[in-house]
Design a protein around this motif. Structure first.
Motif, PDB file in Angstrom:
ATOM      1  N   UNK A 260      43.462  37.371  34.542  1.00 62.10           N
ATOM      2  CA  UNK A 260      43.647  38.820  34.463  1.00 62.10           C
ATOM      3  C   UNK A 260      43.352  39.359  33.077  1.00 62.10           C
ATOM      4  N   UNK A 261      43.829  38.650  32.063  1.00 60.62           N
ATOM      5  CA  UNK A 261      43.574  39.075  30.681  1.00 60.62           C
ATOM      6  C   UNK A 261      42.087  39.007  30.353  1.00 60.62           C
ATOM      7  N   UNK A 262      41.415  37.965  30.845  1.00 59.14           N
ATOM      8  CA  UNK A 262      39.975  37.836  30.595  1.00 59.14           C
ATOM      9  C   UNK A 262      39.203  38.967  31.264  1.00 59.14           C
ATOM     10  N   UNK A 263      39.621  39.348  32.473  1.00 60.21           N
ATOM     11  CA  UNK A 263      38.949  40.442  33.177  1.00 60.21           C
ATOM     12  C   UNK A 263      39.131  41.765  32.442  1.00 60.21           C
ATOM     13  N   UNK A 264      40.336  41.973  31.887  1.00 65.53           N
ATOM     14  CA  UNK A 264      40.582  43.223  31.151  1.00 65.53           C
ATOM     15  C   UNK A 264      39.749  43.276  29.874  1.00 65.53           C
TER      16      UNK A 264
END
Length: 270
Positions: A260-264
């Motif tokens: 999720x953090x990588x996608x953001x």
């Protein structure tokens, strides 16, 4: 309810010594929160969040709010299992004694008080009586020429002669790991076994206590095993934690957070 009473005892202990508990991982606190809500004890829940864990309260609730239903259900299950195991003594799976008791003689769960290994297999007894004993063959696959041949073994097992030249040659060759032939093939004599038992008693035998496998992140006892490809494990688990254990709910949570953090970050760059 035994579990409920135990939870109350732990919360009282936390409140009595907040400095000691300040370093407690949020995982156990999170599990207590889930369990207490399941049991419907609002007062105990309030004491946990606003009392002993005041400095971590928002973090604990934040973690709990992010749990999906599947994770919450598993958290309740592992928490109940963990508290039941902590509150009730566990019997040894081999000899049947209760925690705190000494193992029955010959139990394969007993630990050696000298090296900490399995008492039946550590060979501290052999090393005590025969300092020249070398057990490197137990750690590495032995070379074929470093082991007795079938013919040599057949003779040595049945030989009862003192000073037998064939047996002496076998010892001098190093194939018996520095042990007399009789000890190499038949173990310690009865007199040495009795002496070793007395040495163990004097040192103090190790009582049976169950030290369970635990999830490194949430502290759940005896988490179920699951398979993960090596490259995936190395991608999501930091180097210092790769040799530790994780429960599957924590593994899924870690993957979700990192992905999720990588996608953001990717969205911000676009």
């Amino acid at each position: 309810m035994k579990i409920h009473a135990f939870v109350k005892e732990r919360i009282d202990a936390m409140a009595a010594a907040p400095a000691m508990w300040a370093a407690t991982r949020e995982g156990f606190a999170m599990q207590l929160v889930v369990l207490l809500e399941c049991l419907g004890d609002a007062e105990a829940l309030e004491r946990l969040v606003s009392g002993a864990f005041e400095c971590q309260g928002s973090m604990i609730l934040g973690l709990k709010d992010e749990l999906d239903e599947t994770f919450a259900a598993k958290a309740i299950l592992v928490t109940r299992t963990r508290l039941e195991r902590v509150a009730e003594p566990v019997t040894c799976g081999d000899c049947g004694v209760s925690e705190g008791e000494l193992h029955e003689p010959g139990c394969d769960m007993e630990r050696c008080p000298f090296c900490g290994g399995q008492l039946l297999g550590c060979r501290c007894d052999t090393k005590h009586f025969y300092p020249a004993y070398a057990d490197s063959w137990r750690r590495d696959a032995p070379r074929e020429d470093s082991m007795p041949t079938e013919t040599e073994s057949a003779h040595a097992r049945g030989c009862a002669r003192d000073g037998c030249p064939e047996c002496s040659a076998l010892v001098l060759s190093g194939k018996t790991s520095g042990l007399p032939v009789r000890v190499y093939y038949h173990g310690l004599p009865a007199a040495e076994e009795a002496e070793w038992d007395a040495i163990l008693d004097k040192k103090g035998r190790v009582p049976w206590i169950s030290y369970p496998n635990m999830c490194r992140r949430c502290g759940a006892c005896w988490p179920g095993m699951f398979r993960v490809p090596d490259e995936e494990w190395e991608r999501y688990v930091e180097p210092a934690m790769r040799a530790r254990m994780l429960c599957e709910p924590c593994w899924d949570w870690i993957k979700g957070r990192i992905d999720g953090a990588a996608a953001r970050r990717k969205e911000l760059r676009q």
